[in-house]
Design an enzyme around this catalytic site. Sequence first.
Site, PDB file in Angstrom:
ATOM      1  N   LYS A 195       0.982  -1.188  -0.100  1.00  0.00           N
ATOM      2  CA  LYS A 195       0.116  -0.117   0.021  1.00  0.00           C
ATOM      3  C   LYS A 195       0.927   1.336  -0.146  1.00  0.00           C
ATOM      4  O   LYS A 195       1.871   1.238   0.657  1.00  0.00           O
ATOM      5  CB  LYS A 195      -0.919  -0.041   1.145  1.00  0.00           C
ATOM      6  CG  LYS A 195      -1.882   1.240   1.060  1.00  0.00           C
ATOM      7  CD  LYS A 195      -3.007   1.101   2.292  1.00  0.00           C
ATOM      8  CE  LYS A 195      -2.439   1.797   3.819  1.00  0.00           C
ATOM      9  NZ  LYS A 195      -2.461   2.996   3.800  1.00  0.00           N
TER      10      LYS A 195
ATOM     11  N   ASP B 133      -3.516   4.487  -1.420  1.00  0.00           N
ATOM     12  CA  ASP B 133      -4.653   4.749  -0.480  1.00  0.00           C
ATOM     13  C   ASP B 133      -4.614   6.214  -0.580  1.00  0.00           C
ATOM     14  O   ASP B 133      -3.762   6.903   0.549  1.00  0.00           O
ATOM     15  CB  ASP B 133      -4.084   4.106   0.738  1.00  0.00           C
ATOM     16  CG  ASP B 133      -5.234   4.237   1.902  1.00  0.00           C
ATOM     17  OD1 ASP B 133      -6.302   4.741   1.629  1.00  0.00           O
ATOM     18  OD2 ASP B 133      -4.714   4.037   3.036  1.00  0.00           O
TER      19      ASP B 133
ATOM     20  N   LYS C 108      -7.560   8.268  -0.766  1.00  0.00           N
ATOM     21  CA  LYS C 108      -9.084   8.434  -0.341  1.00  0.00           C
ATOM     22  C   LYS C 108      -9.504   9.377  -0.975  1.00  0.00           C
ATOM     23  O   LYS C 108      -9.888  10.531  -0.343  1.00  0.00           O
ATOM     24  CB  LYS C 108      -8.769   8.546   1.390  1.00  0.00           C
ATOM     25  CG  LYS C 108      -8.275   7.424   2.118  1.00  0.00           C
ATOM     26  CD  LYS C 108      -8.212   7.858   3.709  1.00  0.00           C
ATOM     27  CE  LYS C 108      -7.819   6.801   4.520  1.00  0.00           C
ATOM     28  NZ  LYS C 108      -6.359   6.246   4.200  1.00  0.00           N
TER      29      LYS C 108
ATOM     30  N   ASP D 244     -13.695  14.539  -3.514  1.00  0.00           N
ATOM     31  CA  ASP D 244     -13.733  15.933  -4.336  1.00  0.00           C
ATOM     32  C   ASP D 244     -14.893  16.256  -5.081  1.00  0.00           C
ATOM     33  O   ASP D 244     -15.850  15.142  -5.228  1.00  0.00           O
ATOM     34  CB  ASP D 244     -12.231  15.960  -5.118  1.00  0.00           C
ATOM     35  CG  ASP D 244     -11.909  17.631  -5.140  1.00  0.00           C
ATOM     36  OD1 ASP D 244     -12.664  18.421  -5.382  1.00  0.00           O
ATOM     37  OD2 ASP D 244     -10.782  17.894  -4.725  1.00  0.00           O
TER      38      ASP D 244
ATOM     39  N   THR E 168     -10.473   3.167  10.876  1.00  0.00           N
ATOM     40  CA  THR E 168     -10.320   2.340  12.093  1.00  0.00           C
ATOM     41  C   THR E 168      -9.951   3.208  13.290  1.00  0.00           C
ATOM     42  O   THR E 168      -9.830   2.637  14.355  1.00  0.00           O
ATOM     43  CB  THR E 168      -9.453   1.220  11.737  1.00  0.00           C
ATOM     44  OG1 THR E 168      -8.342   1.615  10.919  1.00  0.00           O
ATOM     45  CG2 THR E 168     -10.024   0.136  10.907  1.00  0.00           C
TER      46      THR E 168
ATOM     47  N   ARG F  93       2.446  -0.777  10.677  1.00  0.00           N
ATOM     48  CA  ARG F  93       3.537  -0.755  11.822  1.00  0.00           C
ATOM     49  C   ARG F  93       4.250  -2.070  12.377  1.00  0.00           C
ATOM     50  O   ARG F  93       5.143  -2.089  12.702  1.00  0.00           O
ATOM     51  CB  ARG F  93       3.261   0.267  13.029  1.00  0.00           C
ATOM     52  CG  ARG F  93       3.199   1.742  12.317  1.00  0.00           C
ATOM     53  CD  ARG F  93       2.650   2.915  13.145  1.00  0.00           C
ATOM     54  NE  ARG F  93       1.237   2.652  13.085  1.00  0.00           N
ATOM     55  CZ  ARG F  93       0.331   3.514  13.479  1.00  0.00           C
ATOM     56  NH1 ARG F  93       0.644   4.312  14.468  1.00  0.00           N
ATOM     57  NH2 ARG F  93      -0.869   3.182  13.437  1.00  0.00           N
TER      58      ARG F  93
HETATM   59  O1  C5P Z   1       0.438   0.894  11.266  1.00  0.00           O
HETATM   60  P1  C5P Z   1      -1.067   0.506  11.002  1.00  0.00           P
HETATM   61  O2  C5P Z   1      -0.924  -1.116  10.719  1.00  0.00           O
HETATM   62  O3  C5P Z   1      -1.843   0.887  12.051  1.00  0.00           O
HETATM   63  O4  C5P Z   1      -1.205   1.068   9.607  1.00  0.00           O
HETATM   64  C1  C5P Z   1      -2.689   0.861   8.955  1.00  0.00           C
HETATM   65  C2  C5P Z   1      -2.644   1.623   7.592  1.00  0.00           C
HETATM   66  O5  C5P Z   1      -3.797   1.464   6.856  1.00  0.00           O
HETATM   67  C3  C5P Z   1      -2.094   2.999   7.438  1.00  0.00           C
HETATM   68  O6  C5P Z   1      -1.356   3.222   6.399  1.00  0.00           O
HETATM   69  C4  C5P Z   1      -3.364   3.511   7.501  1.00  0.00           C
HETATM   70  O7  C5P Z   1      -3.170   5.074   6.607  1.00  0.00           O
HETATM   71  C5  C5P Z   1      -4.327   2.592   6.795  1.00  0.00           C
HETATM   72  N1  C5P Z   1      -5.671   2.945   6.807  1.00  0.00           N
HETATM   73  C6  C5P Z   1      -6.463   2.713   8.259  1.00  0.00           C
HETATM   74  N2  C5P Z   1      -7.793   2.940   8.405  1.00  0.00           N
HETATM   75  C7  C5P Z   1      -8.654   2.921   7.239  1.00  0.00           C
HETATM   76  C8  C5P Z   1      -8.029   3.172   5.974  1.00  0.00           C
HETATM   77  C9  C5P Z   1      -6.480   2.885   5.950  1.00  0.00           C
HETATM   78  O8  C5P Z   1      -5.576   2.448   9.222  1.00  0.00           O
HETATM   79  N3  C5P Z   1      -9.926   3.181   7.439  1.00  0.00           N
END
Ligand code: C5P
Length: 238
Positions: A36, A63, A65, A68, A118, A209
């Site tokens: 991603k 990603d 999002k 517009d 999330t 992460r």
């Molecule tokens: O580090 P972590 O596992 O929390 O990363 C989650 C990834 O998913 C991040 O890149 C974040 O931008 C993305 N994301 C998210 N929730 C969403 C859409 C995308 O955490 N609804």
Amino acid sequence: MLEKIEDRLIVALDFDSAEKAVELVEKLDGVVSFFKVGMELQLAEGMHPVNYLISKGKKVFLDLKYFDVPQTVERAVRRAASLGVSFLTIHGNRKNVEAAVRGRGSANLKLLAVTVLTSLDAYDIQDLGFNCSVEELVIHRARKAAEEGCDGVIASGQEAKKIREVVGEKFLIVTPGIRPEGFPKQDQARAVTPREAALAGADYLVVGRYITTSPNPREAAELILEEMRQGFKTAQRA
Ligand code: C5P
């Protein structure tokens, strides 16, 4: 048809340089093939990381999002589609989705609507002016996204089961906010374990992460995949 479990893990390349992103992609070679690219890496390096990943035969989830006025969304999606990315996030109001569908044209690009981030909880939903629960808003948005022509949604594992009941088997559920047992939640308010997400009905899991900050990203990815295998198998979705 469902892809192999190894192809259903998406690693978020949340880095400030292509160098760091490439280093991780190389470390995960043979284990992870779907990545991603989000705002940070795109702002740092433009489209080079996307082109690099595609040239290496990897799949790309862009990603950004998009949200517009319809013409801007349509044109932006057309650009994304021409790059050969596989997944793209947009917001799910009717005009936005219709514009994105026009922009996608006949490209093999899956349009995914963000339901409720999330990282958001009940307080944030009220703060944004919505007078309902997180779950009600997620289900409403998922149902509309399906009706309006999206290929799937981004949703937390906490709501995946209910979404699945509403949208059926073919609609994609892509789940970020993945936290194996014991890993800190950080900014993710509605986190679940990889096993829980797979069990709840997610098709793809997005992990940042836990893998990107691990001293051994390969091992971390293998652990996630193992939990996914258990979850998908139990749910008979392997
Ligand atoms: O580090 P972590 O596992 O929390 O990363 C989650 C990834 O998913 C991040 O890149 C974040 O931008 C993305 N994301 C998210 N929730 C969403 C859409 C995308 O955490 N609804």
